[in-house]
Design a protein around this motif. Sequence first.
Motif, PDB file in Angstrom:
ATOM      1  N   PHE A 162       0.822  -1.208   0.000  1.00  0.00           N
ATOM      2  CA  PHE A 162       0.000   0.000   0.000  1.00  0.00           C
ATOM      3  C   PHE A 162       0.860   1.262   0.000  1.00  0.00           C
ATOM      4  N   PRO A 163       0.693   2.143  -0.984  1.00  0.00           N
ATOM      5  CA  PRO A 163       1.450   3.393  -1.000  1.00  0.00           C
ATOM      6  C   PRO A 163       1.208   4.198   0.277  1.00  0.00           C
ATOM      7  N   ALA A 164       2.261   4.821   0.759  1.00  0.00           N
ATOM      8  CA  ALA A 164       2.166   5.596   2.002  1.00  0.00           C
ATOM      9  C   ALA A 164       1.714   7.027   1.715  1.00  0.00           C
ATOM     10  N   GLU A 165       1.077   7.626   2.710  1.00  0.00           N
ATOM     11  CA  GLU A 165       0.665   9.023   2.609  1.00  0.00           C
ATOM     12  C   GLU A 165       1.544   9.919   3.461  1.00  0.00           C
ATOM     13  N   VAL A 166       2.519   9.325   4.130  1.00  0.00           N
ATOM     14  CA  VAL A 166       3.456  10.062   4.970  1.00  0.00           C
ATOM     15  C   VAL A 166       4.860   9.553   4.679  1.00  0.00           C
ATOM     16  N   ALA A 167       5.846  10.280   5.173  1.00  0.00           N
ATOM     17  CA  ALA A 167       7.238   9.888   4.949  1.00  0.00           C
ATOM     18  C   ALA A 167       7.969   9.792   6.277  1.00  0.00           C
ATOM     19  N   GLY A 168       8.852   8.808   6.386  1.00  0.00           N
ATOM     20  CA  GLY A 168       9.644   8.630   7.597  1.00  0.00           C
ATOM     21  C   GLY A 168      10.082   7.189   7.743  1.00  0.00           C
ATOM     22  N   THR A 169      10.791   6.906   8.822  1.00  0.00           N
ATOM     23  CA  THR A 169      11.273   5.560   9.078  1.00  0.00           C
ATOM     24  C   THR A 169      10.673   5.021  10.377  1.00  0.00           C
ATOM     25  N   VAL A 170      10.394   3.721  10.372  1.00  0.00           N
ATOM     26  CA  VAL A 170       9.794   3.081  11.537  1.00  0.00           C
ATOM     27  C   VAL A 170      10.609   1.832  11.885  1.00  0.00           C
ATOM     28  N   LEU A 171      10.999   1.737  13.140  1.00  0.00           N
ATOM     29  CA  LEU A 171      11.627   0.526  13.661  1.00  0.00           C
ATOM     30  C   LEU A 171      10.530  -0.371  14.213  1.00  0.00           C
ATOM     31  N   VAL A 172      10.490  -1.617  13.763  1.00  0.00           N
ATOM     32  CA  VAL A 172       9.548  -2.615  14.280  1.00  0.00           C
ATOM     33  C   VAL A 172      10.383  -3.691  14.968  1.00  0.00           C
ATOM     34  N   HIS A 173      10.214  -3.832  16.274  1.00  0.00           N
ATOM     35  CA  HIS A 173      11.097  -4.699  17.059  1.00  0.00           C
ATOM     36  C   HIS A 173      10.290  -5.702  17.868  1.00  0.00           C
ATOM     37  N   ALA A 174      10.440  -6.975  17.516  1.00  0.00           N
ATOM     38  CA  ALA A 174       9.845  -8.069  18.281  1.00  0.00           C
ATOM     39  C   ALA A 174      10.917  -8.559  19.248  1.00  0.00           C
ATOM     40  N   ALA A 175      10.923  -7.974  20.433  1.00  0.00           N
ATOM     41  CA  ALA A 175      12.078  -8.082  21.328  1.00  0.00           C
ATOM     42  C   ALA A 175      12.377  -9.511  21.769  1.00  0.00           C
ATOM     43  N   ASP A 176      11.355 -10.253  22.188  1.00  0.00           N
ATOM     44  CA  ASP A 176      11.639 -11.581  22.723  1.00  0.00           C
ATOM     45  C   ASP A 176      12.033 -12.585  21.652  1.00  0.00           C
ATOM     46  N   ALA A 177      11.763 -12.257  20.382  1.00  0.00           N
ATOM     47  CA  ALA A 177      12.153 -13.137  19.282  1.00  0.00           C
ATOM     48  C   ALA A 177      13.488 -12.735  18.670  1.00  0.00           C
ATOM     49  N   HIS A 179      14.118 -10.182  16.662  1.00  0.00           N
ATOM     50  CA  HIS A 179      13.981  -9.737  15.274  1.00  0.00           C
ATOM     51  C   HIS A 179      13.585  -8.269  15.232  1.00  0.00           C
ATOM     52  N   ALA A 180      14.167  -7.546  14.281  1.00  0.00           N
ATOM     53  CA  ALA A 180      13.829  -6.134  14.106  1.00  0.00           C
ATOM     54  C   ALA A 180      13.850  -5.791  12.621  1.00  0.00           C
ATOM     55  N   TRP A 181      12.916  -4.959  12.226  1.00  0.00           N
ATOM     56  CA  TRP A 181      12.770  -4.542  10.835  1.00  0.00           C
ATOM     57  C   TRP A 181      12.767  -3.019  10.773  1.00  0.00           C
ATOM     58  N   GLN A 182      13.203  -2.490   9.648  1.00  0.00           N
ATOM     59  CA  GLN A 182      13.083  -1.050   9.414  1.00  0.00           C
ATOM     60  C   GLN A 182      12.177  -0.839   8.211  1.00  0.00           C
ATOM     61  N   VAL A 183      11.160  -0.013   8.396  1.00  0.00           N
ATOM     62  CA  VAL A 183      10.238   0.326   7.324  1.00  0.00           C
ATOM     63  C   VAL A 183      10.502   1.767   6.913  1.00  0.00           C
ATOM     64  N   THR A 184      10.779   1.956   5.626  1.00  0.00           N
ATOM     65  CA  THR A 184      11.012   3.296   5.099  1.00  0.00           C
ATOM     66  C   THR A 184       9.804   3.718   4.280  1.00  0.00           C
ATOM     67  N   LEU A 185       9.146   4.763   4.748  1.00  0.00           N
ATOM     68  CA  LEU A 185       7.938   5.265   4.090  1.00  0.00           C
ATOM     69  C   LEU A 185       8.276   6.492   3.263  1.00  0.00           C
ATOM     70  N   THR A 186       7.809   6.488   2.024  1.00  0.00           N
ATOM     71  CA  THR A 186       7.961   7.628   1.131  1.00  0.00           C
ATOM     72  C   THR A 186       6.586   8.031   0.652  1.00  0.00           C
ATOM     73  N   GLU A 187       6.237   9.285   0.795  1.00  0.00           N
ATOM     74  CA  GLU A 187       4.902   9.727   0.424  1.00  0.00           C
ATOM     75  C   GLU A 187       4.599   9.400  -1.030  1.00  0.00           C
ATOM     76  N   GLY A 188       3.523   8.668  -1.245  1.00  0.00           N
ATOM     77  CA  GLY A 188       3.127   8.278  -2.593  1.00  0.00           C
ATOM     78  C   GLY A 188       3.790   7.009  -3.095  1.00  0.00           C
ATOM     79  N   GLY A 189       4.748   6.488  -2.351  1.00  0.00           N
ATOM     80  CA  GLY A 189       5.446   5.279  -2.772  1.00  0.00           C
ATOM     81  C   GLY A 189       5.150   4.113  -1.847  1.00  0.00           C
TER      82      GLY A 189
END
Length: 238
Positions: A162-177, A179-189
């Motif tokens: 799904f294209p984003a309507e905002v821009a920025g970076t989000v850290l998603v961290h499943a601490a006990d497992a 695992h961590a992911w970084q999501v980079t959002l670009t407006e319209g992309g």
Amino acid sequence: MEFAEYLTETRKQAAALRAAAVAAGPGAQVPTCPGWTVHRLVRHVARVQAQVVLSLDADPDGEAPRTERPPEDWDELLAFWDATLTTMLDELARRGPGQPAWAFAHFHGTSFWARRQAHETAIHRLDAEHAAHGDDVPHLVFEPEFAADGVDEALHVMVARFPAEVAGTVLVHAADAGHAWQVTLTEGGKPEIGKATELDTDASLVGTADAVYRALWKRPSTAVVNGDPALVAALRTP
């Protein structure tokens, strides 16, 4: 997780979903899916799994197969779902991983469906549990490995579509497992999903794998949001 593990999880989650749905009753409201009753929830799951059965023989590059409407009568609906679930799991097991099958977006194959149905069924099991037990379902905690796999699947299969309507970076961290992911959002992309390489992001979603899994699917969760909440809200799942 391995192919066979996904089938085992689907069977396990479906049995728990069915038990919770029967306990709640077909007319019960599903608080995690506003406007839905348990009847509609079960009908949705049955119809999705019926489509998976047809998808296994459909042209991977063709149109989505059209499924029959599940029965309206509650007992007939449960019987239809039971038969559909058995057929789906048996056919996936018979064919094994890596075999051709139609799927939505750019995905395809039996491996995709084994994983997708494990998590589709688990999240809707959670919905049925809320319908049966209210806001608090402390008896249900998804195992860290399974929940972390669900976070990864949600990010790569759903959020990334799904294209984003905002821009920025989000850290998603499943601490006990671990695992961590970084999501980079670009407006319209469309969001870019990768392994987390830094902690200095514009927002973060942190908690146990179970909590983050629920939060990504917009279900009640103890996961903690830091930074700009609009960025976390932009991680869209259907």
